[in-house]
Design a protein around this motif. Structure first.
Motif, PDB file in Angstrom:
ATOM      1  N   GLY A 205       0.826  -1.207   0.000  1.00 53.68           N
ATOM      2  CA  GLY A 205       0.000   0.000   0.000  1.00 53.68           C
ATOM      3  C   GLY A 205       0.858   1.254   0.000  1.00 53.68           C
ATOM      4  O   GLY A 205       1.714   1.442   0.862  1.00 53.68           O
ATOM      5  N   VAL A 206       0.623   2.125  -0.968  1.00 51.37           N
ATOM      6  CA  VAL A 206       1.379   3.373  -1.086  1.00 51.37           C
ATOM      7  C   VAL A 206       0.588   4.479  -0.381  1.00 51.37           C
ATOM      8  O   VAL A 206      -0.544   4.773  -0.755  1.00 51.37           O
ATOM      9  N   GLU A 207       1.184   5.061   0.659  1.00 53.11           N
ATOM     10  CA  GLU A 207       0.460   6.053   1.459  1.00 53.11           C
ATOM     11  C   GLU A 207       0.538   7.430   0.818  1.00 53.11           C
ATOM     12  O   GLU A 207       1.581   8.077   0.820  1.00 53.11           O
ATOM     13  N   LEU A 208      -0.605   7.869   0.284  1.00 59.82           N
ATOM     14  CA  LEU A 208      -0.681   9.197  -0.313  1.00 59.82           C
ATOM     15  C   LEU A 208      -1.605  10.067   0.528  1.00 59.82           C
ATOM     16  O   LEU A 208      -2.648   9.616   0.992  1.00 59.82           O
ATOM     17  N   THR A 209      -1.191  11.307   0.715  1.00 60.40           N
ATOM     18  CA  THR A 209      -1.910  12.210   1.624  1.00 60.40           C
ATOM     19  C   THR A 209      -2.759  13.218   0.833  1.00 60.40           C
ATOM     20  O   THR A 209      -2.627  13.331  -0.384  1.00 60.40           O
ATOM     21  N   VAL A 406       5.498  13.207  -3.671  1.00 63.41           N
ATOM     22  CA  VAL A 406       6.114  11.925  -3.307  1.00 63.41           C
ATOM     23  C   VAL A 406       5.463  11.341  -2.045  1.00 63.41           C
ATOM     24  O   VAL A 406       5.265  12.041  -1.055  1.00 63.41           O
ATOM     25  N   MET A 407       5.155  10.050  -2.105  1.00 65.97           N
ATOM     26  CA  MET A 407       4.437   9.343  -1.025  1.00 65.97           C
ATOM     27  C   MET A 407       5.122   9.478   0.338  1.00 65.97           C
ATOM     28  O   MET A 407       6.317   9.731   0.444  1.00 65.97           O
ATOM     29  N   LYS A 408       4.310   9.204   1.370  1.00 71.88           N
ATOM     30  CA  LYS A 408       4.831   9.148   2.731  1.00 71.88           C
ATOM     31  C   LYS A 408       5.642   7.866   2.925  1.00 71.88           C
ATOM     32  O   LYS A 408       6.673   7.866   3.584  1.00 71.88           O
ATOM     33  N   GLY A 409       5.157   6.776   2.353  1.00 70.02           N
ATOM     34  CA  GLY A 409       5.857   5.494   2.497  1.00 70.02           C
ATOM     35  C   GLY A 409       4.921   4.355   2.171  1.00 70.02           C
ATOM     36  O   GLY A 409       3.804   4.580   1.717  1.00 70.02           O
ATOM     37  N   TYR A 410       5.399   3.120   2.376  1.00 71.62           N
ATOM     38  CA  TYR A 410       4.544   1.949   2.174  1.00 71.62           C
ATOM     39  C   TYR A 410       3.888   1.603   3.500  1.00 71.62           C
ATOM     40  O   TYR A 410       4.567   1.512   4.535  1.00 71.62           O
ATOM     41  N   ARG A 411       2.580   1.401   3.505  1.00 64.01           N
ATOM     42  CA  ARG A 411       1.832   1.171   4.733  1.00 64.01           C
ATOM     43  C   ARG A 411       2.296  -0.084   5.459  1.00 64.01           C
ATOM     44  O   ARG A 411       2.366  -1.162   4.865  1.00 64.01           O
ATOM     45  N   ASN A 412       2.629   0.066   6.718  1.00 68.29           N
ATOM     46  CA  ASN A 412       3.077  -1.045   7.583  1.00 68.29           C
ATOM     47  C   ASN A 412       4.327  -1.756   7.061  1.00 68.29           C
ATOM     48  O   ASN A 412       4.572  -2.905   7.411  1.00 68.29           O
ATOM     49  N   ARG A 413       5.068  -1.133   6.175  1.00 67.89           N
ATOM     50  CA  ARG A 413       6.285  -1.767   5.616  1.00 67.89           C
ATOM     51  C   ARG A 413       7.439  -0.787   5.763  1.00 67.89           C
ATOM     52  O   ARG A 413       7.903  -0.201   4.789  1.00 67.89           O
ATOM     53  N   HIS A 414       7.875  -0.611   7.018  1.00 63.07           N
ATOM     54  CA  HIS A 414       8.887   0.420   7.284  1.00 63.07           C
ATOM     55  C   HIS A 414      10.217   0.135   6.586  1.00 63.07           C
ATOM     56  O   HIS A 414      10.871   1.030   6.092  1.00 63.07           O
ATOM     57  N   GLU A 415      10.557  -1.144   6.548  1.00 62.96           N
ATOM     58  CA  GLU A 415      11.830  -1.502   5.921  1.00 62.96           C
ATOM     59  C   GLU A 415      11.823  -1.148   4.436  1.00 62.96           C
ATOM     60  O   GLU A 415      12.782  -0.589   3.907  1.00 62.96           O
ATOM     61  N   LYS A 416      10.704  -1.464   3.794  1.00 65.15           N
ATOM     62  CA  LYS A 416      10.562  -1.161   2.353  1.00 65.15           C
ATOM     63  C   LYS A 416      10.563   0.352   2.129  1.00 65.15           C
ATOM     64  O   LYS A 416      11.101   0.845   1.137  1.00 65.15           O
TER      65      LYS A 416
END
Ligand code: 4UW
Length: 553
Positions: A205-209, A406-416
């Protein structure tokens, strides 16, 4: 005016400079000017003629927001899934759920039950919205992981009876229950979770705000970039929505941007050549958002006559490389008055990073580039050999991106997420360069990703499915060029000891596991073993060159 690209401390910045991004929520941003044309059609289905005006979208989405919270007790940060083709109810569901403080994950309705289940569970989905006709499929998909979640359904035909157990969407959109609007929204809250496999691994999941999405709409709608002519009482931009809204290119460029600019969107639930041709003849669009295979389709299909496209002035292309030949064939058939604007984007950058403008085409011609960086956007080009930052124009390296989209990050995938950024710069996994005029060229993909008709296919996902087959011990998937789809997946498989891989039954197995565009249409090659690194990672590059040596030359 176009000037030479600005270079400062190895950073290439947009020639368009910076624009201001409003500090409001996404629904407020989209609705702020809806009262200019309240009673005009915003979205109309080309098949059923079901349509909504701008005012209806605003009011129904507000009702939907309140009913979701009141009747389903959903609250801030809960995830809801939209599993719909392009139907006029889509923006109502999307903007309504976001107004309710929820996060929306957008899902391809042609996915198999297992693919749907993966996406629902990966991000902990609490409710879904789908077609009434898809109710039982979606219920079964949710139940794979033991989930029993509310399923709201959209009726395609008014006469349909609502499936037993489903909640009719109309019950949530027609009336406004007593419940206060939510407060305390932060524009850096995540609102959208499209899926992408990024540079490696399974889709995530790509976190977009709010801020990411508003930025991208402002960036592509600013005067220097926008290709839509301003709407007046005498001019409406008629824009077919053929690109699916469950993909980033579709949802930002083909839906939200069009709503924001008061276009009349003509939706089509599923692309078929005859329905598309009928749409063109009935609605005579002036703008088309396309992917390269659709551009080739228009060029090569004799039933798509230039008369059908007589009002067309602009075509955008993205999601996969547009070859010079395809672009030239299109122009030859449809006419030089049409500007073909290629853009470059990723799900992780909320879609667009760079795009050609009408002015850049006029100045530099049609030269196969992905255009100029959007305002507020910078890139670095980094050597793939020694990771140094490249300053020279025309020299290739990995494209690193910085910008408000640019996205915040991948949801629940901190390493990624950590892997995806270097010093705050997002690593695209694409190879490219910038020329002296500031035009970006994307020349190759460094990451594993395969693109079929512009859709993402993650090799890791197909490999996992293949390894679960009872006759297969190991598998590797690569993309090979294809004239129709751009690329198609090809699998190398290793049979288990004393087993034999039957190719026909393997294709049959795959057809039940993954969506049609992910099928192994490049073929299956049975090998004794896969080339590996010392640490056991498959050497995909070696497989690619093995394939090229054996089958291409
Ligand atoms: N040339 C070569 C290109 C190009 C390309 C993309 O599925 P995703 O994550 O995302 C997209 C989004 C594309 C897009 C969105 C909005 C828009 O307006 C527009 O331009 C008109 C395009 O595709 O895949 C991302 C990957 O797709 C490849 C590239 O590898 C990128 O990392 N890609 N556009 N013009 N390759």
């Amino acid at each position: 005016a176009i000037q030479n690209v600005m270079v400062r401390r190895n950073i290439l910045s947009s020639v368009h400079g910076n624009i201001e991004i409003p500090n409001i929520t996404l629904p407020e941003f989209i609705f702020q000017s809806f009262d200019k044309y309240p009673n005009e059609t915003a979205v109309e289905c080309s098949l059923t003629r079901k349509k909504y005006t701008f005012d209806e979208i605003r009011i129904k989405s507000k009702n939907f927001n309140k009913n979701l919270r009141k009747k389903l007790k959903l609250s801030k940060g809960d995830v809801v899934g939209i599993i719909l083709p392009n139907v006029p109810d889509y923006p109502i569901c999307l903007l309504g759920a976001i107004q309710a403080g929820l996060i929306v994950t957008i899902i391809n309705p042609s996915y198999t039950a297992e693919e749907i289940n993966h996406q629902l569970s990966e991000v902990g989905t609490k409710a879904v919205i789908t077609l009434n006709t898809m109710y039982s499929t979606i219920k079964a998909a949710a139940q794979i992981s033991g989930r029993s979640i509310p399923i709201l359904t959209v009726k395609i035909e008014q006469a349909e009876s609502v499936s037993e157990g489903a909640i009719d969407l109309n019950e949530f959109t027609e009336t406004e229950p007593q419940i206060l609007d939510i407060s305390g929204e932060n524009i850096t809250d995540t609102v959208l979770l499209p899926f992408s496999s990024g540079t490696t691994g399974l889709p995530k999941g790509v976190e977009l705000t709010h801020y990411n999405i508003i930025s991208n709409i402002c960036q592509v709608s600013c005067d220097a970039v926008n290709h839509l002519s301003a709407r007046t009482d005498n001019h409406i931009n008629v824009v077919p929505a053929i690109l699916p809204w469950f993909h980033m290119y579709g949802v930002t460029s083909n839906l939200l941007k069009q709503l924001y600019n008061f276009s009349k969107i003509i939706s089509m639930p599923k692309f078929t050549p005859d329905k598309f041709i009928k749409l063109l003849s009935e609605y005579k669009p002036n703008v088309l958002n396309l992917v390269p295979p659709l551009i080739s389709f228009i060029s090569s299909n004799p039933l798509v006559t230039p008369q059908l496209l007589e009002r067309l002035t602009v075509v955008t292309s993205g999601a996969a490389p547009l070859s010079k030949i395809d672009e030239e064939q299109f122009i030859r058939k449809i006419g030089k008055h049409v500007d073909v604007l290629q853009g470059y984007g990723l799900t992780e950058t909320c879609s667009v990073v760079s795009v050609a403008t009408i002015e850049s085409i006029k100045t530099f011609g049609r030269i196969g580039s992905c255009g100029l960086l959007l305002p507020n956007t910078s890139i670095k080009i980094v050597s793939t050999v020694d990771k140094t930052e490249i300053l020279e124009k025309n020299e290739k390296g990995e494209i690193l991106i910085k910008g408000p989209q640019v996205m915040k990050g991948y949801r629940n995938r901190h390493e990624k997420t950590d892997e995806a950024f270097t010093d705050g710069w997002f690593r695209s996994g694409d190879l490219g360069y910038i020329d002296a005029n500031g035009l970006l060229y994307v020349t190759d993909r460094l990451k594993e990703l395969i693109k079929v008709k512009g859709f993402q296919v993650a090799p890791a996902e197909l490999e996992e499915v293949l390894r679960a087959h009872h006759d297969i011990s190991d598998a590797a998937v690569i993309g090979i060029p294809d004239t129709v789809s751009g690329e198609v997946p090809l699998a190398f498989v290793v049979a288990k000891l004393n087993s034999k891989v039957d190719i026909k039954s393997l294709h049959n197995y795959m057809s039940k596991k993954v969506a049609s565009y992910k099928q192994l249409n490049g073929g299956v090659i049975v090998v004794d073993a896969l080339p590996k690194t010392a640490s056991g990672k498959t050497l995909r590059k070696e497989l690619k060159s093995m394939y090229n040596k054996k089958y291409v030359n």
